[in-house]
Design an enzyme around this catalytic site. Structure first.
Site, PDB file in Angstrom:
ATOM      1  N   ASP A  85       1.192  -1.015  -0.040  1.00  0.00           N
ATOM      2  CA  ASP A  85       0.244   0.306   0.073  1.00  0.00           C
ATOM      3  C   ASP A  85       0.967   1.072  -0.145  1.00  0.00           C
ATOM      4  O   ASP A  85       1.284   1.342   0.696  1.00  0.00           O
ATOM      5  CB  ASP A  85      -1.084  -0.006   1.067  1.00  0.00           C
ATOM      6  CG  ASP A  85      -2.092   1.350   1.015  1.00  0.00           C
ATOM      7  OD1 ASP A  85      -1.502   2.097   0.833  1.00  0.00           O
ATOM      8  OD2 ASP A  85      -2.981   0.754   1.669  1.00  0.00           O
ATOM      9  N   SER A 166      -1.893  11.615 -15.998  1.00  0.00           N
ATOM     10  CA  SER A 166      -3.327  11.224 -16.139  1.00  0.00           C
ATOM     11  C   SER A 166      -3.818  12.658 -17.502  1.00  0.00           C
ATOM     12  O   SER A 166      -2.881  13.647 -16.970  1.00  0.00           O
ATOM     13  CB  SER A 166      -4.802  11.303 -15.329  1.00  0.00           C
ATOM     14  OG  SER A 166      -5.796  11.516 -15.527  1.00  0.00           O
ATOM     15  N   TYR A 178      -9.015  13.892  -7.070  1.00  0.00           N
ATOM     16  CA  TYR A 178      -8.013  13.323  -8.220  1.00  0.00           C
ATOM     17  C   TYR A 178      -7.162  13.738  -9.046  1.00  0.00           C
ATOM     18  O   TYR A 178      -5.906  14.363  -9.443  1.00  0.00           O
ATOM     19  CB  TYR A 178      -8.960  12.294  -8.645  1.00  0.00           C
ATOM     20  CG  TYR A 178      -8.586  11.670 -10.189  1.00  0.00           C
ATOM     21  CD1 TYR A 178      -7.818  10.028 -10.173  1.00  0.00           C
ATOM     22  CD2 TYR A 178      -8.801  12.114 -11.721  1.00  0.00           C
ATOM     23  CE1 TYR A 178      -7.069   9.745 -11.033  1.00  0.00           C
ATOM     24  CE2 TYR A 178      -8.137  11.825 -12.401  1.00  0.00           C
ATOM     25  CZ  TYR A 178      -7.415  10.140 -12.311  1.00  0.00           C
ATOM     26  OH  TYR A 178      -6.366   9.917 -13.416  1.00  0.00           O
ATOM     27  N   LYS A 182      -3.099  14.396  -9.461  1.00  0.00           N
ATOM     28  CA  LYS A 182      -2.297  14.455 -10.900  1.00  0.00           C
ATOM     29  C   LYS A 182      -2.018  15.880 -11.454  1.00  0.00           C
ATOM     30  O   LYS A 182      -0.482  15.236 -11.520  1.00  0.00           O
ATOM     31  CB  LYS A 182      -3.566  13.886 -12.037  1.00  0.00           C
ATOM     32  CG  LYS A 182      -4.329  12.426 -12.292  1.00  0.00           C
ATOM     33  CD  LYS A 182      -2.948  11.465 -12.000  1.00  0.00           C
ATOM     34  CE  LYS A 182      -3.434   9.947 -11.607  1.00  0.00           C
ATOM     35  NZ  LYS A 182      -2.663   8.798 -12.049  1.00  0.00           N
TER      36      LYS A 182
END
Length: 319
Positions: A85, A166, A178, A182
């Protein structure tokens, strides 16, 4: 007229030279060590299988025991799985020490930072700081931590670092952690690439569009958004309107059908090029949606971006 002809021939010559340079391969890569994060499913899973078949000695990190067992069952004895992890700093250090013992003086040829999560995707005023924190911890802090701990081994081999970002690292088109994560990956990638140039380490960034993976499961995204909606205060629900979630899901589904790339192999092909090319690219833009819509849009003025992206938003009750 002569000038135009010469200019055209010059452009063709440069393009031909770039294509030839792009196809040049590094030699003696069989048996080189590479480490890939996020191999339970998706890009990382496919990459581990393909690079194993190509003769690399793959260390495939998985989040779950199930993912590790399933991957090990379909790959060679040479591939090794490890549970990781990337949010667990102590575990990252232990895994890096284990890899160091395995590679010894040879070092690590490739590091592919692929592990990532989407996290809650919802309007900013629906979310709390913990919902922002989760994807940032995995996608950015975890990626940096793995890189820092593996960096001495990469430098020893004068190898490659491949960071999976991304198109969302170039253009934020919805709320949540998110996209900030990124954008952070892009910044870290660029600074790392310049820092490592003197050591002969090449750093690449892959920017996929919307691909069909567990990360982009529309049912899961919709379910998470509905859970958040059900916990919102009445005044915020009133601002957005009772039918907001249903209308938003319909618009997102329509956009997904237009943009979704079913075949994930082009992303892995970019990983392969980054690891094996003599002159890997700094950035790989992957997916038809990324190439023809998101990337060009990210370079346009803000008012054009806002106009096009807001056309896909649901009109609020408050407006």
């Amino acid at each position: 007229m002569l000038f135009c002809v010469l200019l055209f021939l010059g452009i063709i010559s440069l393009w031909w030279h770039w294509r030839a340079r792009d196809r040049m391969k590094a030699t003696n890569l069989t048996g080189k060590y590479i480490f890939i994060t996020g191999c339970d499913t998706g890009f990382g899973n496919m990459a581990a299988k393909i690079f194993d078949k190509k003769g690399f000695r793959v260390f495939a990190s998985c989040l779950t025991e199930t993912g590790a067992k399933e991957l090990k069952a379909v790959t060679s004895k040479q591939l090794q799985t490890v549970l990781l992890d990337v949010r667990d700093s102590d575990r990252v250090k232990k895994v890096a020490a284990w890899v160091k013992a395995e590679v010894q003086s040879e070092g690590l040829w490739g590091l592919i930072n692929n592990a990532g999560i989407l996290g809650p995707s919802a309007p900013t005023d629906w979310l709390d700081i913990e919902q922002f924190r989760e994807p940032i911890e995995v996608n950015l802090i975890g990626l940096i931590n793995v890189t820092i701990n593996m960096l001495p081994l990469i430098k020893k081999a004068k190898g490659r670092i491949v960071n999976v970002s991304s198109v969302g690292g170039r253009l934020a088109f919805s709320g949540g952690g998110y996209f900030p994560s990124k954008f952070g990956v892009e910044g870290f990638n660029d600074s790392l690439r310049r820092d490592m140039k003197a050591f002969g380490v090449k750093v690449c960034c892959i920017q996929p569009g919307l691909f069909k993976t567990a990360l982009s499961n529309p049912a899961q995204i919709r379910k998470e958004k509905e859970v958040i909606w059900n916990k919102l205060p009445p005044d915020i629900k009133k601002e957005y309107g009772d039918k907001f979630c249903q209308k938003d899901a319909a618009k997102k589904e329509k956009m997904s059908k237009i943009c979704l790339n079913e075949d994930i192999s082009p992303v892995v092909q970019c990983m392969e090029h980054a690891l094996t090319s003599l002159h890997p690219r700094a950035h790989y833009i992957v997916g038809q949606d990324a190439k023809w819509f998101w990337n060009p849009l990210s370079r346009m003025p803000a008012f054009i971006q806002d106009f096009l992206l807001l056309r896909n938003r649901v009109e609020l009750a408050a407006s």
